[in-house]
Every structure is written in structure tokens, then in C-alpha cells.
Design a protein around this motif. Structure first.
Motif, PDB file in Angstrom:
ATOM      1  N   GLY A  10       0.834  -1.195   0.000  1.00 29.51           N
ATOM      2  CA  GLY A  10       0.000   0.000   0.000  1.00 29.51           C
ATOM      3  C   GLY A  10       0.863   1.237   0.000  1.00 29.51           C
ATOM      4  N   GLY A  11       0.215   2.369  -0.059  1.00 23.65           N
ATOM      5  CA  GLY A  11       0.915   3.640  -0.021  1.00 23.65           C
ATOM      6  C   GLY A  11       1.278   4.030   1.400  1.00 23.65           C
ATOM      7  N   ALA A  12       1.947   5.155   1.517  1.00 20.35           N
ATOM      8  CA  ALA A  12       2.337   5.663   2.828  1.00 20.35           C
ATOM      9  C   ALA A  12       1.102   5.963   3.659  1.00 20.35           C
ATOM     10  CB  ALA A  12       3.183   6.924   2.668  1.00 20.35           C
ATOM     11  N   LYS A  16      -1.228  -0.249   6.251  1.00 22.70           N
ATOM     12  CA  LYS A  16      -0.557  -1.530   5.991  1.00 22.70           C
ATOM     13  C   LYS A  16      -0.130  -2.231   7.274  1.00 22.70           C
ATOM     14  CE  LYS A  16       2.826   0.372   3.789  1.00 22.70           C
ATOM     15  NZ  LYS A  16       2.486   1.771   3.987  1.00 22.70           N
ATOM     16  N   SER A  17       0.526  -1.520   8.146  1.00 20.57           N
ATOM     17  CA  SER A  17       1.036  -2.133   9.376  1.00 20.57           C
ATOM     18  C   SER A  17      -0.103  -2.638  10.253  1.00 20.57           C
ATOM     19  CB  SER A  17       1.898  -1.143  10.163  1.00 20.57           C
ATOM     20  OG  SER A  17       3.056  -0.823   9.432  1.00 20.57           O
ATOM     21  N   ILE A  18      -1.164  -1.865  10.355  1.00 27.65           N
ATOM     22  CA  ILE A  18      -2.316  -2.293  11.152  1.00 27.65           C
ATOM     23  C   ILE A  18      -2.928  -3.549  10.542  1.00 27.65           C
ATOM     24  CG2 ILE A  18      -4.660  -1.654  11.840  1.00 27.65           C
ATOM     25  CD1 ILE A  18      -3.580   1.245  12.161  1.00 27.65           C
ATOM     26  N   ALA A  19      -3.051  -3.582   9.223  1.00 28.71           N
ATOM     27  CA  ALA A  19      -3.592  -4.770   8.555  1.00 28.71           C
ATOM     28  C   ALA A  19      -2.713  -5.990   8.821  1.00 28.71           C
ATOM     29  CB  ALA A  19      -3.730  -4.521   7.057  1.00 28.71           C
ATOM     30  N   ALA A  20      -1.410  -5.808   8.753  1.00 25.71           N
ATOM     31  CA  ALA A  20      -0.481  -6.917   9.007  1.00 25.71           C
ATOM     32  C   ALA A  20      -0.596  -7.389  10.457  1.00 25.71           C
ATOM     33  CB  ALA A  20       0.948  -6.484   8.691  1.00 25.71           C
ATOM     34  N   GLU A  21      -0.674  -6.465  11.382  1.00 26.82           N
ATOM     35  CA  GLU A  21      -0.811  -6.818  12.800  1.00 26.82           C
ATOM     36  C   GLU A  21      -2.106  -7.596  13.045  1.00 26.82           C
ATOM     37  OE1 GLU A  21      -0.493  -2.953  14.561  1.00 26.82           O
ATOM     38  OE2 GLU A  21       1.645  -2.817  14.087  1.00 26.82           O
ATOM     39  N   ARG A  22      -3.171  -7.212  12.371  1.00 19.03           N
ATOM     40  CA  ARG A  22      -4.456  -7.912  12.530  1.00 19.03           C
ATOM     41  C   ARG A  22      -4.362  -9.358  12.052  1.00 19.03           C
ATOM     42  NH1 ARG A  22      -8.088  -2.983  10.393  1.00 19.03           N
ATOM     43  NH2 ARG A  22      -8.202  -1.845  12.348  1.00 19.03           N
ATOM     44  N   ASP A  82       8.321  -5.356   9.234  1.00 21.79           N
ATOM     45  CA  ASP A  82       7.806  -4.021   8.952  1.00 21.79           C
ATOM     46  C   ASP A  82       8.983  -3.050   8.874  1.00 21.79           C
ATOM     47  OD1 ASP A  82       6.154  -1.863   8.581  1.00 21.79           O
ATOM     48  OD2 ASP A  82       5.060  -2.078  10.451  1.00 21.79           O
ATOM     49  N   CYS A  83       9.463  -2.741   7.710  1.00 19.75           N
ATOM     50  CA  CYS A  83       8.906  -3.034   6.415  1.00 19.75           C
ATOM     51  C   CYS A  83      10.015  -3.264   5.387  1.00 19.75           C
ATOM     52  CB  CYS A  83       7.970  -1.931   5.972  1.00 19.75           C
ATOM     53  SG  CYS A  83       8.759  -0.410   5.395  1.00 19.75           S
ATOM     54  N   LEU A  84       9.637  -3.810   4.244  1.00 20.22           N
ATOM     55  CA  LEU A  84      10.614  -4.088   3.181  1.00 20.22           C
ATOM     56  C   LEU A  84      11.149  -2.808   2.547  1.00 20.22           C
ATOM     57  CD1 LEU A  84       8.985  -7.177   1.434  1.00 20.22           C
ATOM     58  CD2 LEU A  84      10.837  -7.133   3.136  1.00 20.22           C
ATOM     59  N   THR A  85      10.380  -1.744   2.585  1.00 20.01           N
ATOM     60  CA  THR A  85      10.829  -0.472   2.020  1.00 20.01           C
ATOM     61  C   THR A  85      12.027   0.066   2.806  1.00 20.01           C
ATOM     62  OG1 THR A  85       8.516  -0.072   1.489  1.00 20.01           O
ATOM     63  CG2 THR A  85      10.035   1.790   1.240  1.00 20.01           C
ATOM     64  N   LEU A  86      11.921   0.032   4.126  1.00 22.30           N
ATOM     65  CA  LEU A  86      13.045   0.473   4.953  1.00 22.30           C
ATOM     66  C   LEU A  86      14.202  -0.512   4.852  1.00 22.30           C
ATOM     67  CD1 LEU A  86      11.061   1.788   8.031  1.00 22.30           C
ATOM     68  CD2 LEU A  86      12.274   3.140   6.312  1.00 22.30           C
ATOM     69  N   ARG A 134       5.614 -18.960   9.446  1.00 21.43           N
ATOM     70  CA  ARG A 134       4.569 -18.089   8.924  1.00 21.43           C
ATOM     71  C   ARG A 134       5.169 -16.691   8.949  1.00 21.43           C
ATOM     72  NH1 ARG A 134      -1.342 -16.849  11.605  1.00 21.43           N
ATOM     73  NH2 ARG A 134      -2.048 -15.445   9.947  1.00 21.43           N
ATOM     74  N   VAL A 135       4.993 -15.950   7.874  1.00 26.13           N
ATOM     75  CA  VAL A 135       5.600 -14.627   7.797  1.00 26.13           C
ATOM     76  C   VAL A 135       4.660 -13.663   7.071  1.00 26.13           C
ATOM     77  CG1 VAL A 135       6.919 -15.175   5.708  1.00 26.13           C
ATOM     78  CG2 VAL A 135       7.712 -13.356   7.180  1.00 26.13           C
ATOM     79  N   VAL A 136       4.584 -12.451   7.632  1.00 22.22           N
ATOM     80  CA  VAL A 136       3.818 -11.360   7.040  1.00 22.22           C
ATOM     81  C   VAL A 136       4.794 -10.197   6.888  1.00 22.22           C
ATOM     82  CG1 VAL A 136       1.909  -9.733   7.358  1.00 22.22           C
ATOM     83  CG2 VAL A 136       1.670 -12.109   8.144  1.00 22.22           C
ATOM     84  N   ALA A 137       4.853  -9.638   5.681  1.00 22.70           N
ATOM     85  CA  ALA A 137       5.726  -8.490   5.445  1.00 22.70           C
ATOM     86  C   ALA A 137       4.908  -7.318   4.930  1.00 22.70           C
ATOM     87  CB  ALA A 137       6.825  -8.830   4.449  1.00 22.70           C
ATOM     88  N   VAL A 138       5.308  -6.133   5.341  1.00 21.39           N
ATOM     89  CA  VAL A 138       4.699  -4.880   4.925  1.00 21.39           C
ATOM     90  C   VAL A 138       5.654  -4.209   3.949  1.00 21.39           C
ATOM     91  CG1 VAL A 138       4.010  -2.591   5.753  1.00 21.39           C
ATOM     92  CG2 VAL A 138       3.529  -4.628   7.140  1.00 21.39           C
TER      93      VAL A 138
END
Length: 186
Positions: A10-12, A16-22, A82-86, A134-138
Motif C-alpha cells: 500500500g501507499g504511505a 498496511k502495518s495495522i492490517a499486518a498486525e491484525r 515491517d517493512c521491506l521499504t526500509l 509463517r511470515v507477514v511483510a509490509v
């Protein structure tokens, strides 16, 4: 059954982070992997970090690193990256892409640092593809705007697009977050 590998794009400030945490909210032993580093003295960054921390369950662990491959290769609890961009930005710093680009004055990719960076990206994608966890990335989608005017920003945008594409193709599930809403991409 939960998806093994999920990418949340998603955009800035899109949620995204909240969705990943959920996605991992019902798991007590998640390791939250913060790739942003320490921006000591930056009040705005400290506020962002504090907000992220306050949302996470107290039972979740924390790893602050860009060395993701060993984490992905080792069995253990789920990871929320959180996150691949950084990760990309800090990895570009670590291998000297920015300094090599500024020294060369080139409009193309710096040769030595770019080759090292491509190896690190390939290693990350390989580890992501084979992880026993199991892995979730933002990650931020940075390619929807105008073409950047300077070579360094164009290079970052292009590399981010390639990284997101590679991780997406190696994922079981990809989600797009916009204005706090999360949609599956098929």
C-alpha cells in the motif's frame, strides 16, 4: 488455514502495518521485525515507533535488524516484517549504493554496489520462498506516482518495484491496503 507467506502492500500511511498486525493478532508469540533502524534524536520517528509499539501485544518479541535471511531460514514463531521499504533503503546504505551513485555522477546503477544489492535481494527472495515460518511483510508501493527527477530516487523506485514483484510472486497471499481498507490481490 492461515497463509504461510503474506505480503501487505500500500501507499504511505494507508494502514498496511495495522492490517499486518491484525493478520497475526491471535498469535501470542510473533516476532516483530523492525527494519527502520534507530533514528535517534528524530522526534517524529520516535512518535511513529511509539505508536507501533503501543499497538502490539506485550507477548510479541522484537528484532531490530535488516539481516532478514537468518530469521527466515530458522524455524520459529511467526515473523511480522515491517517493512521491506526500509529494509531496501538501509540495505542500499549498507552496500554503498548511494555513495557510489553520487561519486559516479552516473544516470545508471552503480556497478559494484548494485551487484551486491542484487545478491542481497535475491537472497531475501530465496529465503522468503523457503521459510519454515509463517511470515507477514509490509511494503510500500512507491511506483504509482510520477517518474522521479533524480537518478538515485529513480533507482530506489525501480528496485522497490522489483523487490515487491519478486516477494509477491513468492507469496501465498498478497493484500493491497488503501485508506484503511485491505483487499486481496489475485
Amino acid at each position: 488455514m492461515a497463509e504461510q507467506r503474506t505480503l501487505v502492500l500500500g501507499g504511505a500511511r494507508s494502514g498496511k502495518s495495522i492490517a499486518a498486525e491484525r493478520l497475526l493478532a491471535d498469535v501470542p508469540d510473533v516476532v516483530y521485525v523492525a527494519t527502520g533502524g534507530d533514528d535517534a534524536g528524530n522526534a517524529e520517528w520516535a512518535d511513529r515507533v511509539a505508536k507501533h509499539r503501543s499497538r502490539r501485544p506485550a507477548t510479541w518479541g522484537l528484532a531490530e535488524t535488516i539481516d532478514l535471511v537468518p530469521l527466515l531460514e530458522t524455524p520459529g514463531p511467526p515473523l511480522l516484517i515491517d517493512c521491506l521499504t526500509l529494509w531496501l533503503s538501509r540495505t542500499m546504505d549498507a552496500v554503498g549504493v548511494w555513495s557510489e551513485l553520487s561519486r559516479s555522477g552516473s544516470t545508471g546503477e552503480p556497478a559494484n554496489a548494485a551487484a551486491t544489492l542484487e545478491e542481497r535481494i535475491a537472497g531475501l527472495v530465496t529465503a522468503w520462498s523457503a521459510t519454515p515460518r509463517r511470515v507477514v511483510a509490509v511494503s510500500n508501493d512507491v511506483g504509482s506516482g510520477i517518474v522521479p527527477a533524480d537518478p538515485g530516487t529513480r533507482l530506489f523506485r525501480d528496485l522497490m518495484g522489483r523487490l515487491n514483484t519478486s516477494i509477491s510472486l513468492a507469496s501465498d497471499q498478497v493484500l493491497w491496503t488503501i485508506a484503511g481498507r485491505t483487499l486481496p490481490l489475485t
